[in-house]
Design a protein around this motif. Structure first.
Motif, PDB file in Angstrom:
ATOM      1  N   THR A  75       0.843  -1.201   0.000  1.00 20.39           N
ATOM      2  CA  THR A  75       0.000   0.000   0.000  1.00 20.39           C
ATOM      3  C   THR A  75       0.876   1.250   0.000  1.00 20.39           C
ATOM      4  OG1 THR A  75      -0.121   0.000   2.420  1.00 20.39           O
ATOM      5  CG2 THR A  75      -1.889  -1.102   1.239  1.00 20.39           C
ATOM      6  N   PRO A  76       0.437   2.299  -0.712  1.00 25.96           N
ATOM      7  CA  PRO A  76       1.126   3.591  -0.626  1.00 25.96           C
ATOM      8  C   PRO A  76       0.707   4.299   0.649  1.00 25.96           C
ATOM      9  CG  PRO A  76      -0.704   3.752  -2.138  1.00 25.96           C
ATOM     10  CD  PRO A  76      -0.649   2.311  -1.698  1.00 25.96           C
ATOM     11  N   PRO A  77       1.505   5.228   1.150  1.00 22.88           N
ATOM     12  CA  PRO A  77       1.145   5.934   2.374  1.00 22.88           C
ATOM     13  C   PRO A  77       0.134   7.039   2.106  1.00 22.88           C
ATOM     14  CG  PRO A  77       3.206   6.790   1.537  1.00 22.88           C
ATOM     15  CD  PRO A  77       2.814   5.651   0.628  1.00 22.88           C
ATOM     16  N   PRO A  78      -0.647   7.425   3.110  1.00 24.32           N
ATOM     17  CA  PRO A  78      -1.561   8.554   2.923  1.00 24.32           C
ATOM     18  C   PRO A  78      -0.815   9.858   2.682  1.00 24.32           C
ATOM     19  CG  PRO A  78      -1.513   7.838   5.219  1.00 24.32           C
ATOM     20  CD  PRO A  78      -0.777   6.818   4.432  1.00 24.32           C
ATOM     21  N   ASP A  79       0.409   9.957   3.220  1.00 24.86           N
ATOM     22  CA  ASP A  79       1.287  11.082   2.922  1.00 24.86           C
ATOM     23  C   ASP A  79       2.721  10.627   3.202  1.00 24.86           C
ATOM     24  OD1 ASP A  79       2.365  12.209   5.628  1.00 24.86           O
ATOM     25  OD2 ASP A  79       0.216  11.994   5.963  1.00 24.86           O
ATOM     26  N   PRO A  80       3.734  11.307   2.655  1.00 22.96           N
ATOM     27  CA  PRO A  80       5.116  10.820   2.769  1.00 22.96           C
ATOM     28  C   PRO A  80       5.645  10.729   4.198  1.00 22.96           C
ATOM     29  CG  PRO A  80       4.940  12.421   0.990  1.00 22.96           C
ATOM     30  CD  PRO A  80       3.636  12.462   1.734  1.00 22.96           C
ATOM     31  N   SER A  81       5.037  11.423   5.133  1.00 21.48           N
ATOM     32  CA  SER A  81       5.525  11.376   6.515  1.00 21.48           C
ATOM     33  C   SER A  81       4.917  10.224   7.317  1.00 21.48           C
ATOM     34  CB  SER A  81       5.202  12.697   7.228  1.00 21.48           C
ATOM     35  OG  SER A  81       3.801  12.833   7.415  1.00 21.48           O
ATOM     36  N   ALA A  82       4.002   9.475   6.718  1.00 20.67           N
ATOM     37  CA  ALA A  82       3.213   8.495   7.467  1.00 20.67           C
ATOM     38  C   ALA A  82       3.857   7.130   7.702  1.00 20.67           C
ATOM     39  CB  ALA A  82       1.860   8.294   6.778  1.00 20.67           C
ATOM     40  N   PRO A  83       4.701   6.581   6.802  1.00 24.81           N
ATOM     41  CA  PRO A  83       5.100   5.176   6.953  1.00 24.81           C
ATOM     42  C   PRO A  83       5.660   4.789   8.314  1.00 24.81           C
ATOM     43  CG  PRO A  83       5.686   5.942   4.777  1.00 24.81           C
ATOM     44  CD  PRO A  83       5.192   7.137   5.532  1.00 24.81           C
ATOM     45  N   LEU A  84       6.611   5.530   8.840  1.00 26.30           N
ATOM     46  CA  LEU A  84       7.200   5.138  10.126  1.00 26.30           C
ATOM     47  C   LEU A  84       6.214   5.327  11.272  1.00 26.30           C
ATOM     48  CD1 LEU A  84      10.907   6.363   9.854  1.00 26.30           C
ATOM     49  CD2 LEU A  84       9.920   4.116   9.318  1.00 26.30           C
ATOM     50  N   LYS A  85       5.349   6.332  11.174  1.00 23.54           N
ATOM     51  CA  LYS A  85       4.338   6.527  12.205  1.00 23.54           C
ATOM     52  C   LYS A  85       3.358   5.364  12.227  1.00 23.54           C
ATOM     53  CE  LYS A  85       4.536  11.569  11.722  1.00 23.54           C
ATOM     54  NZ  LYS A  85       3.798  12.771  11.259  1.00 23.54           N
ATOM     55  N   LEU A  86       2.922   4.921  11.049  1.00 23.86           N
ATOM     56  CA  LEU A  86       1.973   3.808  10.978  1.00 23.86           C
ATOM     57  C   LEU A  86       2.642   2.499  11.375  1.00 23.86           C
ATOM     58  CD1 LEU A  86       0.038   4.791   7.732  1.00 23.86           C
ATOM     59  CD2 LEU A  86      -0.697   5.032  10.113  1.00 23.86           C
ATOM     60  N   LEU A  87       3.941   2.369  11.087  1.00 28.24           N
ATOM     61  CA  LEU A  87       4.683   1.193  11.526  1.00 28.24           C
ATOM     62  C   LEU A  87       4.725   1.141  13.051  1.00 28.24           C
ATOM     63  CD1 LEU A  87       6.550  -1.251  10.901  1.00 28.24           C
ATOM     64  CD2 LEU A  87       8.463   0.364  10.893  1.00 28.24           C
ATOM     65  N   GLN A  88       5.064   2.250  13.674  1.00 25.95           N
ATOM     66  CA  GLN A  88       5.110   2.291  15.137  1.00 25.95           C
ATOM     67  C   GLN A  88       3.744   1.984  15.748  1.00 25.95           C
ATOM     68  OE1 GLN A  88       7.473   5.668  16.924  1.00 25.95           O
ATOM     69  NE2 GLN A  88       7.565   6.289  14.780  1.00 25.95           N
ATOM     70  N   ALA A  89       2.695   2.409  15.080  1.00 28.31           N
ATOM     71  CA  ALA A  89       1.343   2.189  15.592  1.00 28.31           C
ATOM     72  C   ALA A  89       0.844   0.772  15.345  1.00 28.31           C
ATOM     73  CB  ALA A  89       0.384   3.198  14.957  1.00 28.31           C
ATOM     74  N   ILE A  96       8.764   1.079   4.083  1.00 28.30           N
ATOM     75  CA  ILE A  96       9.900   1.581   3.308  1.00 28.30           C
ATOM     76  C   ILE A  96      10.083   3.046   3.678  1.00 28.30           C
ATOM     77  CG2 ILE A  96      10.800   2.047   0.997  1.00 28.30           C
ATOM     78  CD1 ILE A  96       9.123  -0.318   0.014  1.00 28.30           C
ATOM     79  N   SER A  97      11.302   3.411   4.045  1.00 26.20           N
ATOM     80  CA  SER A  97      11.569   4.779   4.458  1.00 26.20           C
ATOM     81  C   SER A  97      12.970   5.169   4.006  1.00 26.20           C
ATOM     82  CB  SER A  97      11.403   4.923   5.979  1.00 26.20           C
ATOM     83  OG  SER A  97      11.450   6.284   6.368  1.00 26.20           O
ATOM     84  N   TYR A  98      13.469   6.252   4.596  1.00 24.70           N
ATOM     85  CA  TYR A  98      14.746   6.837   4.219  1.00 24.70           C
ATOM     86  C   TYR A  98      15.696   6.753   5.406  1.00 24.70           C
ATOM     87  CZ  TYR A  98      11.509   8.822   0.820  1.00 24.70           C
ATOM     88  OH  TYR A  98      10.532   8.974  -0.134  1.00 24.70           O
ATOM     89  N   GLU A  99      16.964   6.588   5.129  1.00 21.32           N
ATOM     90  CA  GLU A  99      17.936   6.430   6.214  1.00 21.32           C
ATOM     91  C   GLU A  99      17.880   7.581   7.225  1.00 21.32           C
ATOM     92  OE1 GLU A  99      22.720   5.688   6.607  1.00 21.32           O
ATOM     93  OE2 GLU A  99      21.634   4.765   4.947  1.00 21.32           O
ATOM     94  N   PRO A 100      17.924   8.849   6.783  1.00 23.48           N
ATOM     95  CA  PRO A 100      17.855   9.919   7.791  1.00 23.48           C
ATOM     96  C   PRO A 100      16.540   9.937   8.566  1.00 23.48           C
ATOM     97  CG  PRO A 100      17.727  10.823   5.560  1.00 23.48           C
ATOM     98  CD  PRO A 100      18.127   9.396   5.434  1.00 23.48           C
ATOM     99  N   GLU A 101      15.440   9.576   7.918  1.00 27.27           N
ATOM    100  CA  GLU A 101      14.157   9.558   8.618  1.00 27.27           C
ATOM    101  C   GLU A 101      14.154   8.506   9.728  1.00 27.27           C
ATOM    102  OE1 GLU A 101      11.748  11.619   8.373  1.00 27.27           O
ATOM    103  OE2 GLU A 101      12.224  12.686   6.518  1.00 27.27           O
TER     104      GLU A 101
END
Length: 351
Positions: A75-89, A96-101
């Motif tokens: 699934t694509p994220p609802p917005d680019p800032s969401a993947p790690l937040k939804l993973l934690q939740a 899939i994210s970025y090294e600095p993020e």
């Protein structure tokens, strides 16, 4: 970013679906082929489906995930800032994210681990157009540079200017959000830092705009992996660890299939997002293929180099992006990659 570590044969009976000693054996999918239900796995992309994800779609289209006993939901994220937040939740299993993020999320208290590199090189670039295009970093003096407003992009720019001997006060940074290409085409900025050489760069080339492209790791910024697979540390128990290993093994095979024949992966990508320009996606896949694999052919697909990670972490600390030091051994793990055993310095170690 990523590649180094030699694993000696260790006779450790670990319930990760790995061989206890000797030749490493890949785990077989429990129940695969015997009519048993496939195990569900929720994977969230970093952005809308695009050529960076073609190997994942190839694994799905070629039945590689099915053969591994996996029912992978992409699934694509609802917005680019969401993947790690939804993973934690707990809303997704792999993001899939970025090294600095990831590093910024960990500083904020997220106990997340990188378990594989999807794109092994920086894709972010310094890009410009026209007769006044910036073809050397010292030509940035007196220019206006557009970024997406991310703190580490500002730090990239400062590092580039410092390395080139350019006074940062002579360069104006402008936050143009994700409108990097329009900002260049309209002349709002002289250059941008944030567009990907493999995507926006290829798109502009195809449109006859002849972009001048300078890559981050050629300008003084430590190399890093642009895209990584991230999971929650607490999930890396016996059951999920074996599931994750099968997913990464299958995804590696998907990238091998993409390298042999991009068509099935592109077909699946177009099915996921029919609005994509197939010609552009095909050109981007061709440009990106080398970045999907480690330069060292002895390393498995997805390999992450702890030394490169540590250099990048230290750079983030030096630039004030991180206030607390982090160690690569706590941030990443290679142990779930194809053919890899348990790294005794892995991110699974507890303090």
């Amino acid at each position: 970013m990523t590649r180094t570590l030699t694993l000696a044969c260790t006779c450790l009976a670990l319930a990760l679906g790995l061989a206890a000693c000797g030749e490493k054996e890949e785990p077989e999918a429990a129940g695969a082929g015997d009519g048993a239900a496939s195990a569900p796995l929720r994977v969230m992309l970093d952005y809308f489906p695009n050529a960076d994800h073609a190997g994942i779609y190839a694994a799905q289209a070629e039945g590689i995930y099915d053969a591994a006993g996996l029912d992978v939901e992409i699934t694509p994220p609802p917005d680019p800032s969401a993947p790690l937040k939804l993973l934690q939740a707990g809303r997704v299993d792999v993001a899939i994210s970025y090294e600095p993020e990831l590093l910024l999320a960990r500083e904020a208290g997220a106990d997340l681990v990188a378990v594989g590199a999807l794109v092994q090189q920086p894709l972010t670039s310094l890009m410009s157009l026209g007769e006044e295009a910036v073809r050397r970093p010292d030509a940035l003096r007196g220019k206006r540079v557009g970024t997406a407003g991310l703190p580490y992009q500002s730090a990239y720019l400062e590092t580039i200017l410092r390395t080139a001997g350019v006074d940062p006060e002579s360069v104006r940074e402008t936050n143009v959000g994700f409108n990097l290409v329009p900002a260049m085409l309209s002349g709002k900025v002289d250059a941008t830092l944030g567009a990907f050489w493999n995507y926006e760069g290829v798109d502009l080339e195809r449109r006859g705009k002849a972009p001048a492209i300078l890559r981050m790791d050629e300008l003084g910024v430590p190399t890093y992996s642009e895209l990584i697979f991230v999971v929650r540390r607490r999930d890396l128990d016996q059951d999920f660890g074996a599931l994750l290993r099968r997913f990464l093994q299958a995804t590696g095979k998907g990238h091998e299939a993409l390298r042999a024949d991009p068509a099935p992966g592109l077909d699946a990508l177009m099915e996921a997002d029919p609005g994509l320009d197939r010609g552009l996606q095909e050109a981007v896949v061709k440009a990106t293929l080398p970045a999907f694999f480690p330069e060292d052919e002895e390393r498995p697909w997805g390999y992450q180099d702890p030394a490169e990670w540590q250099d990048y972490i230290d750079w983030m600390v030096d630039e004030g992006l991180l206030t607390q030091p982090q160690t690569a051994e706590r941030v990443l793990s290679n142990e779930f990659l194809p053919g890899e055993g348990l790294d005794p310095r892995s991110a699974l170690e507890q303090d």
